[in-house]
Design a protein around this motif. Structure first.
Motif, PDB file in Angstrom:
ATOM      1  N   ASP A   1       7.596   6.075  10.479  1.00  0.00           N
ATOM      2  CA  ASP A   1       8.703   6.413   9.587  1.00  0.00           C
ATOM      3  C   ASP A   1       8.237   6.040   8.184  1.00  0.00           C
ATOM      4  OD1 ASP A   1      10.987   6.563   8.053  1.00  0.00           O
ATOM      5  OD2 ASP A   1      12.294   5.721   9.587  1.00  0.00           O
ATOM      6  N   ASN A   2       7.824   7.031   7.422  1.00  0.00           N
ATOM      7  CA  ASN A   2       7.288   6.748   6.094  1.00  0.00           C
ATOM      8  C   ASN A   2       8.348   6.231   5.130  1.00  0.00           C
ATOM      9  OD1 ASN A   2       4.733   7.400   6.937  1.00  0.00           O
ATOM     10  ND2 ASN A   2       4.715   9.428   5.990  1.00  0.00           N
ATOM     11  N   ALA A   3       9.585   6.552   5.387  1.00  0.00           N
ATOM     12  CA  ALA A   3      10.664   6.049   4.535  1.00  0.00           C
ATOM     13  C   ALA A   3      10.846   4.543   4.700  1.00  0.00           C
ATOM     14  CB  ALA A   3      11.962   6.773   4.850  1.00  0.00           C
TER      15      ALA A   3
ATOM     16  N   VAL B   1      -1.700   7.711  14.338  1.00  0.00           N
ATOM     17  CA  VAL B   1      -0.826   8.772  13.831  1.00  0.00           C
ATOM     18  C   VAL B   1      -1.239   9.084  12.399  1.00  0.00           C
ATOM     19  CG1 VAL B   1       0.955   7.072  13.188  1.00  0.00           C
ATOM     20  CG2 VAL B   1       1.583   9.475  13.456  1.00  0.00           C
ATOM     21  N   TRP B   2      -1.306  10.367  12.089  1.00  0.00           N
ATOM     22  CA  TRP B   2      -1.751  10.816  10.780  1.00  0.00           C
ATOM     23  C   TRP B   2      -0.704  10.503   9.719  1.00  0.00           C
ATOM     24  CZ3 TRP B   2      -5.904  11.279   8.345  1.00  0.00           C
ATOM     25  CH2 TRP B   2      -6.058  12.105   7.233  1.00  0.00           C
ATOM     26  N   ARG B   3      -1.079  10.628   8.481  1.00  0.00           N
ATOM     27  CA  ARG B   3      -0.271  10.212   7.338  1.00  0.00           C
ATOM     28  C   ARG B   3       1.154  10.736   7.387  1.00  0.00           C
ATOM     29  NH1 ARG B   3      -4.876  11.815   2.861  1.00  0.00           N
ATOM     30  NH2 ARG B   3      -6.495  10.377   3.617  1.00  0.00           N
ATOM     31  N   GLY B   4       1.294  12.014   7.664  1.00  0.00           N
ATOM     32  CA  GLY B   4       2.620  12.615   7.666  1.00  0.00           C
ATOM     33  C   GLY B   4       3.351  12.463   8.981  1.00  0.00           C
ATOM     34  N   GLY B   5       2.636  12.019   9.999  1.00  0.00           N
ATOM     35  CA  GLY B   5       3.258  11.765  11.288  1.00  0.00           C
ATOM     36  C   GLY B   5       3.183  12.920  12.265  1.00  0.00           C
ATOM     37  N   GLY B   6       2.682  14.067  11.856  1.00  0.00           N
ATOM     38  CA  GLY B   6       2.703  15.235  12.724  1.00  0.00           C
ATOM     39  C   GLY B   6       1.545  15.326  13.688  1.00  0.00           C
TER      40      GLY B   6
ATOM     41  N   LEU C   1       0.850  -1.187   0.000  1.00  0.00           N
ATOM     42  CA  LEU C   1       0.000   0.000   0.000  1.00  0.00           C
ATOM     43  C   LEU C   1       0.888   1.240   0.000  1.00  0.00           C
ATOM     44  CD1 LEU C   1      -1.529   0.600   3.571  1.00  0.00           C
ATOM     45  CD2 LEU C   1       0.614  -0.574   3.112  1.00  0.00           C
ATOM     46  N   THR C   2       0.288   2.367  -0.391  1.00  0.00           N
ATOM     47  CA  THR C   2       1.010   3.634  -0.328  1.00  0.00           C
ATOM     48  C   THR C   2       0.947   4.100   1.118  1.00  0.00           C
ATOM     49  OG1 THR C   2       0.340   4.106  -2.614  1.00  0.00           O
ATOM     50  CG2 THR C   2       1.195   5.939  -1.295  1.00  0.00           C
ATOM     51  N   PHE C   3       1.969   3.770   1.860  1.00  0.00           N
ATOM     52  CA  PHE C   3       1.943   3.902   3.321  1.00  0.00           C
ATOM     53  C   PHE C   3       1.612   5.322   3.756  1.00  0.00           C
ATOM     54  CE2 PHE C   3       2.757   2.394   7.462  1.00  0.00           C
ATOM     55  CZ  PHE C   3       3.536   3.319   8.148  1.00  0.00           C
TER      56      PHE C   3
END
Length: 122
Positions: free
Chosen positions: A73-75, A51-56, A27-29
């Motif tokens: 960690d989206n990476a 936690v939201w998509r961007g992590g903030g 999936l597109t994490f």
């Protein structure tokens, strides 16, 4: 095929710490909010944190505030749950899950891992 694989559960004494991790694939994490839920024997599955998509942006259940921290960690397509000051009542199977929106309700999550057992002894 979407897969969420949790790790990091185990047996710990009350007052101890554990760090759960969940690695996602298929999936597109970064397009998904990620959450942690737990289910104790004989109880319904309950929301722990998200936690939201961007992590903030994060949200968490009242019973874990000040003790658990969710991060991502989206990476690395990974979401983590740092659990400190664990209590026997935290004993449960912990699941990570992904949702397209921002929810506390488990029914709103699209994808689920298989769960990891956390046992806290007194």
């Amino acid at each position: 095929q979407v897969q969420l694989v949790e790790s990091g559960g185990g047996l710990v004494q009350a007052g101890g710490s554990l760090r759960l991790s969940c690695v996602a694939s298929g999936l597109t994490f970064s397009s998904y909010a990620m959450g942690w839920f737990r289910q104790a024997p004989g109880k319904e599955r309950e929301f722990v944190a998200a936690v939201w998509r961007g992590g903030g942006i994060t949200m968490s259940a009242d019973f874990v505030k000040g003790r658990f921290t969710i991060s991502r960690d989206n990476a690395k397509n990974t979401v983590s749950l740092q659990m400190n000051s664990l209590k026997p009542e935290d004993t449960a199977v912990y699941y990570c899950a992904g949702a397209a929106g921002w929810y506390r309700e488990s029914v709103s999550y699209d994808y689920w891992g298989q769960g990891t057992q956390v046992t806290v002894s007194s």
